[in-house]
Design a protein around this motif. Structure first.
Motif, PDB file in Angstrom:
ATOM      1  N   GLY A 228     -27.183 -15.579 -50.789  1.00  0.00           N
ATOM      2  CA  GLY A 228     -26.935 -14.625 -51.698  1.00  0.00           C
ATOM      3  C   GLY A 228     -26.708 -13.581 -51.301  1.00  0.00           C
ATOM      4  N   ALA A 229     -25.138 -14.144 -50.407  1.00  0.00           N
ATOM      5  CA  ALA A 229     -24.644 -13.455 -50.097  1.00  0.00           C
ATOM      6  C   ALA A 229     -22.971 -14.146 -50.970  1.00  0.00           C
ATOM      7  N   GLU A 230     -22.126 -13.279 -51.429  1.00  0.00           N
ATOM      8  CA  GLU A 230     -20.503 -13.341 -52.997  1.00  0.00           C
ATOM      9  C   GLU A 230     -19.846 -14.864 -51.562  1.00  0.00           C
ATOM     10  N   ASP A 231     -19.865 -13.967 -50.362  1.00  0.00           N
ATOM     11  CA  ASP A 231     -19.085 -14.241 -49.393  1.00  0.00           C
ATOM     12  C   ASP A 231     -19.394 -14.607 -48.352  1.00  0.00           C
ATOM     13  N   PRO A 232     -20.478 -15.081 -47.961  1.00  0.00           N
ATOM     14  CA  PRO A 232     -20.871 -15.637 -46.376  1.00  0.00           C
ATOM     15  C   PRO A 232     -20.611 -15.610 -44.934  1.00  0.00           C
ATOM     16  N   LYS A 234     -18.143 -13.380 -44.454  1.00  0.00           N
ATOM     17  CA  LYS A 234     -18.837 -12.124 -44.296  1.00  0.00           C
ATOM     18  C   LYS A 234     -19.030 -11.024 -43.818  1.00  0.00           C
ATOM     19  N   LYS A 235     -20.382 -11.800 -43.728  1.00  0.00           N
ATOM     20  CA  LYS A 235     -21.957 -11.850 -42.949  1.00  0.00           C
ATOM     21  C   LYS A 235     -22.185 -13.067 -41.140  1.00  0.00           C
ATOM     22  N   TYR A 305     -25.917 -25.836 -52.428  1.00  0.00           N
ATOM     23  CA  TYR A 305     -26.769 -23.856 -52.914  1.00  0.00           C
ATOM     24  C   TYR A 305     -25.071 -23.423 -53.078  1.00  0.00           C
TER      25      TYR A 305
END
Length: 305
Positions: A228-232, A234-235, A305
């Motif tokens: 669900g993250a725009e830039d995964p 960064k997680k 995805y």
């Protein structure tokens, strides 16, 4: 061919032996080279086959790791073949015995906890290692002296030095058993001889292909959060980013239980390097080898995805 009287093994070469999966079982042809060395008839070709360097010294041999450098402090283990003999057991048992012996040595050198088959007799400087399960009906044991020549070595040769001098089914004379240090002294003098290392090149960064291991037991990934993250990216943690950015030309490994995020972390690694290749104008392909159709569907889902 004259049989050798002893072999001295450095900590670096001991680690290499126990980490080489082809030296864990006689099913691998490479293990024959290690067995030859332990049966006192090994040569430089046997050492090279297992990724080590074998050096003759007086009436013995020294095993070192290629590129290993001289240091004033080293941990060592010596096997005295004048009092220890592996010829009475099968090759598979020889291989198991040396693996258990070197695993004990590494734990001893690094002050780690011992296993149930490793025993330090109270009031003694010895160690007893039972390399085979009691259920097999064997009572073979390796006897190791932990302080051989301690006073003599303490100032000249720093480190922890072990001497293995007996392999058999008898207890001997117990904690007060005497032993010869003649071959042990020769092995230590050889290992700390500067000329032993002067022809070895300095190890380069690229030559040390150590696995970059990321453990998701401690840093699990939330798949739903990443998707669900725009830039995964960064997680991800610094260790996970390091795993993803490490080139495929170098070995990497990711560990973790089911559901910890191993699959999506691998997908993100592939996507990262696909983008890098596309930006460089290179055409590359990645292959996922999976254990089930369900896993294959998961990989396809993440990629879409």
């Amino acid at each position: 061919m004259k049989l050798i009287d002893f072999i001295g093994i450095t900590e670096e070469s001991a680690k290499a032996i126990i980490s080489n999966r082809e030296l864990q079982s006689v099913d691998f042809e490479t293990s024959r080279s290690l067995i030859n060395i332990l049966c006192r008839c090994g040569g430089v070709q046997d050492a090279s086959a297992i990724g080590l360097k074998l050096i003759s010294y007086k009436n013995g041999q020294i095993l070192t790791f290629p590129g290993e450098q001289y240091r004033s402090e080293k941990n060592t283990i010596t096997i005295d073949f004048e009092t220890l003999n592996f010829s009475n057991v099968q090759p598979a048992m020889i291989l198991t015995a040396i693996q258990k012996l070197l695993r004990f040595a590494i734990k001893f050198w690094n002050n780690l906890n011992l296993n149930n088959n490793e025993y330090l007799p109270p009031g003694s400087t010895k160690a007893i290692i039972f390399p085979f399960p009691i259920t097999t009906g064997t009572s073979y044991r390796l006897t190791v002296e932990r302080n051989a020549g301690e006073r003599r070595l303490s100032r000249r040769f720093l480190g922890k030095h072990l001497l293995t001098y007996k392999f058999g089914t008898t207890e001997g004379n117990g904690a007060k058993e005497e032993f010869s240090t003649t071959n042990f002294n020769k092995a230590i003098e050889a290992i700390f001889d500067r000329t032993l290392y002067k022809f070895d090149p300095e190890p380069s960064v690229q030559s040390d292909l150590v696995f970059n291991s990321t453990d998701l037991n401690y840093e699990p990934l939330s798949t739903s959060l990443l998707l669900g993250a725009e830039d995964p990216y960064k997680k991800l943690s610094s260790r996970q980013i390091e795993f993803i950015r490490k080139p495929f030309s170098l070995p990497s490994r990711i560990e973790g239980p089911a559901g910890s995020g191993k699959t999506i972390c691998l997908v993100l690694k592939c996507l990262h390097w696909l983008r890098d290749a596309n930006a460089s104008g290179n055409a590359i392909k990645f292959l996922f080898i999976v254990p089930s159709q369900e896993m294959a569907q998961n990989v396809r889902y993440f990629l879409r995805y």
